[in-house]
Design an enzyme around this catalytic site. Structure first.
Site, PDB file in Angstrom:
ATOM      1  CD  GLU A 131      -2.976   1.159   2.226  1.00 55.04           C
ATOM      2  OE1 GLU A 131      -3.937   1.947   2.132  1.00 55.04           O
ATOM      3  OE2 GLU A 131      -2.787   0.454   3.233  1.00 55.04           O
ATOM      4  CG  HIS A 197      -4.168   6.529   0.215  1.00 55.79           C
ATOM      5  ND1 HIS A 197      -4.627   7.159   1.348  1.00 55.79           N
ATOM      6  CD2 HIS A 197      -4.045   5.209   0.538  1.00 55.79           C
ATOM      7  CE1 HIS A 197      -4.765   6.272   2.328  1.00 55.79           C
ATOM      8  NE2 HIS A 197      -4.430   5.078   1.854  1.00 55.79           N
ATOM      9  CG  HIS A 218      -9.038   2.143   1.836  1.00 54.38           C
ATOM     10  ND1 HIS A 218      -8.810   3.281   1.090  1.00 54.38           N
ATOM     11  CD2 HIS A 218      -7.879   1.902   2.492  1.00 54.38           C
ATOM     12  CE1 HIS A 218      -7.585   3.701   1.281  1.00 54.38           C
ATOM     13  NE2 HIS A 218      -6.994   2.883   2.120  1.00 54.38           N
ATOM     14  CG  ASP A 280      -7.264  -0.294   6.221  1.00 50.12           C
ATOM     15  OD1 ASP A 280      -6.087  -0.692   6.099  1.00 50.12           O
ATOM     16  OD2 ASP A 280      -7.579   0.908   6.148  1.00 50.12           O
TER      17      ASP A 280
END
Length: 394
Positions: A131, A197, A218, A280
């Site tokens: 990530e 992100h 997410h 997460d």
């Protein structure tokens, strides 16, 4: 030769719940699914006592639990996290990194490689999820801004050359300079590319999709929504991922990151086959800790835990979740109003498919590994089994 017969079970199969079903397991593999018993069984008998028997949960985005984080870069931490989440029904996972310095990431590879082949009573590892660090600064959330940067072939090519066999997925922001070339290269190596992100708009997402970005990390968290440029409206990453059928979306279904209206909206727009539940989870998951650290103990970020979620101390951002897989199923069923079979699919066969392990796990079918969870009507875990072996029992 080990033989187990599970009786008096409500078996969750790919197409229905089989009441009072019988499941046969031989040498860790599902060998029979029946509605009527037979005489002459000479193996172990396990009475499910009317509870559900489900495929084991697969968490493709998890950072830690039980007081440990994968970026502690310690073999015992890896195994402890796997054992912690097995208590809550997880039988397979992708250990997930955080944006970090290069040395820490390389050490994570080396430590993970040491865990492969170690016998343990925890969830199975299906490869690393990287990530970061290629993220949009404005959408960093709790990612450490010191280490956020644009994709650089001089950095990622050596990683792919040496460690591609350890990587299952890599999350990045597709709108960054060099991110499309990055996506193509990662996809060429058979690694799942996810968008995360990100400040991308619809046109960026379309380009990313062509370069391999086919999973939304997410959804809603660290992701742009509708924006204006010169008075014109542009669909952000959120709207784009909901709209495009080609993109799967993962959701932190803890009821806090995404409250009930958002969960219901996602389920109304996206097909159930395209939704994946993730925890997460960070190191405080499975503990009663109220103060913790996101990331490695040495370079991680201090966080607090309150209201069922981890936050930065100034409360400006969530900092990972403290959810476990059983909680996700409960939230989806009892708050989002999703059928139990659909919620289970989102935590089993859907993630198994997207990371390419659905040929042997993710559903209760003949010939697949007996990675199973037995839980009651309140989704409280009674037993977790991996390849027919009980690794947790309440």
């Amino acid at each position: 030769m080990s033989k187990i017969k599970i009786v008096n079970a409500k078996i969750i199969t790919p197409d229905r719940i089989m009441d009072n079903g019988i499941l046969l397991v031989q040498d860790g593999v599902i060998s029979g699914i029946r509605e009527e018993d037979e005489e002459g069984w000479n193996g172990e008998v396990l009475d499910a006592e009317g509870a559900y028997v489900s495929p084991g949960f697969i968490d493709i985005h998890v950072h830690g639990g039980g007081g440990a984080d994968f970026m502690d870069n310690d073999v015992d931490a890896f195994l402890h996290i796997a054992e912690t989440h097995a208590r809550f029904g997880t039988t397979g996972m992708l250990p997930t990194t955080l944006t970090s310095d290069q040395a820490s990431l390389l050490e994570t590879f080396r430590v993970y490689e040491k865990t492969i082949g170690i016998h343990h009573d925890g969830a199975r590892f299906y490869g690393l999820h990287l990530e970061g660090p290629y993220f949009a600064m404005n959408q960093r959330g709790a990612q450490d801004p010191r280490f956020i940067r644009n994709p650089d072939p001089a950095e990622y090519e050596p990683i792919l050359k040496q460690y591609k066999h350890l990587i299952a997925r890599w999350s990045a922001a597709p709108e960054l300079p060099g991110a499309l070339d990055f996506g193509r290269r990662v996809q060429e190596e058979g690694i799942l590319v996810a968008l995360a992100h990100t400040d991308a708009v619809y046109e960026d997402i379309l380009q990313g999709l062509d370069c391999g970005y086919r999973l939304a990390t997410h959804l809603y968290s660290g992701m742009s929504g509708m924006t204006r440029k010169n008075a014109h409206r542009y669909a952000g990453a959120i709207e784009s991922c909901l709209l495009l059928d080609e993109i799967d979306v993962e959701i932190i279904a803890d009821g806090v990151h995404l409250p009930e209206p958002f969960l219901k909206l996602i389920c109304k727009i996206k097909h159930k086959d395209k939704i994946i539940l993730i925890t997460d989870a960070m190191r405080a998951a499975g503990t009663a800790d109220t103060v913790s650290v996101l990331g490695g103990k040495t370079h991680g970020l201090d966080v607090i835990v309150e209201g069922g979620v981890a936050k930065l101390p100034d409360r400006t951002s969530f900092a990972g979740s403290v959810a476990t897989a059983d909680r996700l199923i409960r939230v989806m069923v009892y708050e989002a109003g999703v059928a139990l079979t659909d919620a289970v699919q989102m935590m089993t066969s859907n993630p198994a498919r997207i990371i390419g392990v659905d040929h042997h796990v993710g559903s209760i079918e003949l010939g697949k590994d007996a990675d199973l969870v037995i839980f009651d009507d309140n989704i409280h875990i009674k037993k977790t089994m991996i390849k027919g072996r009980v690794v947790y029992e309440s």
